[in-house]
Design an enzyme around this catalytic site. Structure first.
Site, mmCIF file in Angstrom:
data_model
loop_
_atom_site.group_PDB
_atom_site.id
_atom_site.type_symbol
_atom_site.label_atom_id
_atom_site.label_comp_id
_atom_site.label_asym_id
_atom_site.label_seq_id
_atom_site.Cartn_x
_atom_site.Cartn_y
_atom_site.Cartn_z
ATOM 1 N N ASN A 185 10.047 -7.955 -2.026
ATOM 2 C CA ASN A 185 10.456 -7.965 -0.623
ATOM 3 C C ASN A 185 11.789 -8.699 -0.476
ATOM 4 O O ASN A 185 12.382 -9.143 -1.469
ATOM 5 C CB ASN A 185 9.362 -8.589 0.265
ATOM 6 C CG ASN A 185 9.057 -10.034 -0.118
ATOM 7 O OD1 ASN A 185 9.860 -10.728 -0.748
ATOM 8 N ND2 ASN A 185 7.871 -10.493 0.265
ATOM 9 N N ASP A 235 -0.996 -1.015 -0.009
ATOM 10 C CA ASP A 235 -0.416 -2.343 0.158
ATOM 11 C C ASP A 235 0.857 -2.287 0.996
ATOM 12 O O ASP A 235 1.128 -3.186 1.801
ATOM 13 C CB ASP A 235 -0.115 -2.964 -1.212
ATOM 14 C CG ASP A 235 0.503 -4.345 -1.096
ATOM 15 O OD1 ASP A 235 -0.234 -5.314 -0.809
ATOM 16 O OD2 ASP A 235 1.734 -4.461 -1.276
#
Length: 336
Positions: free
Chosen positions: A22, A211
């Site tokens: 991320n 996810d």
């Protein structure tokens, strides 16, 4: 007959790159789940083809609850080791451990431990489940403990197969902190690169997409950096074939002071086969936590359930949260 010793192990390594993480540099939980499943699929498929006979590929049926014990970052090396720990007549239990290594300092830490169950499907007939070659256990207790785990997961998998019959409906102009405000869906056309030799989707591909959707729900709810903390048992109710359109839907079910539970549902639509109807393919609960830019845990905005169904799911989520909290604290019963 060729027998395999308990403890057959496979290991692999991979360096974590920016595409795996991320914006804060933490590797996505889905990336790690995909690596875990790939290791499990390889070792179980190899084991199931260790005898002369009909060739097969191992298909993922269930992943037990897995906790993300420590974050993994860009530039670190992931060490994934898989071990066969039990076999029944038609299934294989695989234990997978993931270690992260800082290649500059040499420091290593355990990030994940997971248990996966596979069934061998014939390459000639995708609906035919083959027999699994047995393993030899060094102690009788290992086989007995494995049989107990097998019976428990089999029962839980059957209980959840019909539990998730509803769908996530969009709502116009939802209020902040409500279920509708953060709920999200992803639509994906299953292509050849997503599939096994049978032409159905790899379990790791599905988990990675699940996810991703859960992460979007969590980020929308708290508007901070979020990371996967744990995943409850992932049940694969039915196979997803090449050419299907899958819809992965996520909705917030429960929030504690510092965690969020998100239910993720996977539905498959065989658009190229008009004889088949849309069906539920997989389901699971993901738990996320909110982090500051320094990586410290942040309070989570409290969820505001509106409908009776949302309130019911909130209480069910609270029950799961208290049960896991009690388990971590060494209690057998949930504590208020």
């Amino acid at each position: 007959m060729k027998l395999f010793l308990f403890g057959e192990v496979r290991s692999e390594v991979a360096i974590m790159r920016p595409d795996d993480a991320n914006v804060a540099g933490n590797v996505h939980g889905g990336t790690i789940l995909k690596m875990i499943e790939e290791a499990g699929a390889i070792i179980s498929t190899r084991h199931c083809n260790s005898q002369n006979g009909e060739r097969c590929v191992a298909a993922l049926a269930r992943v037990e609850r897995t906790d993300f014990l420590s974050p993994m970052c860009i530039g670190e090396v992931a060490h994934v080791s898989a071990e066969i720990t039990y076999t029944s007549k038609h299934s294989v239990e695989v234990q997978v451990n993931v270690m992260s290594e800082n290649i500059l300092t040499g420091a290593k830490k355990l990030t994940n431990k997971a248990t996966l169950w596979y069934v061998p499907l014939s390459l000639k007939n995708v609906d035919k489940v083959l027999e699994v070659p047995p393993v030899v256990y060094s102690r009788q207790e290992q086989e007995e403990e494995g049989r107990k785990r097998y019976e428990a997961q089999k029962l839980e998998r059957m209980e959840t197969k019909w539990r998730n019959g509803d769908i996530v409906q969009p709502v116009l102009n939802p209020e902040p902190n409500t279920v509708s405000y953060s709920q999200s869906s992803l639509i994906h056309l299953v292509g050849p690169s997503d599939c096994t030799l049978h032409g159905f989707v790899h379990g790791g591909v599905t988990m990675k997409l699940m996810d991703e959707v859960a992460g979007i729900v969590a980020a929308r709810h708290c508007k901070t950096n979020i990371v996967t903390a744990s995943v409850d048992a992932i049940n694969f109710h039915d196979k997803i074939r090449k050419g299907c359109v899958i819809t992965i839907s996520g909705r917030m079910t429960f929030t504690s002071n510092k965690s969020m539970e998100i239910e993720v549902l996977v539905d498959a639509d065989p658009v190229v086969d008009s004889s088949q109807k849309r069906y539920r393919a997989a389901s699971a609960f993901f738990t996320y936590v909110s982090l500051s830019q320094e990586g410290r845990s942040l309070p989570v905005p409290q969820l505001v359930p509106e409908t009776e169904d949302e309130k019911k799911r909130f209480e069910e989520g609270k029950g799961r949260y208290l049960q896991m909290k009690a388990k971590r604290q060494g209690h057998t019963e949930p504590q208020p």
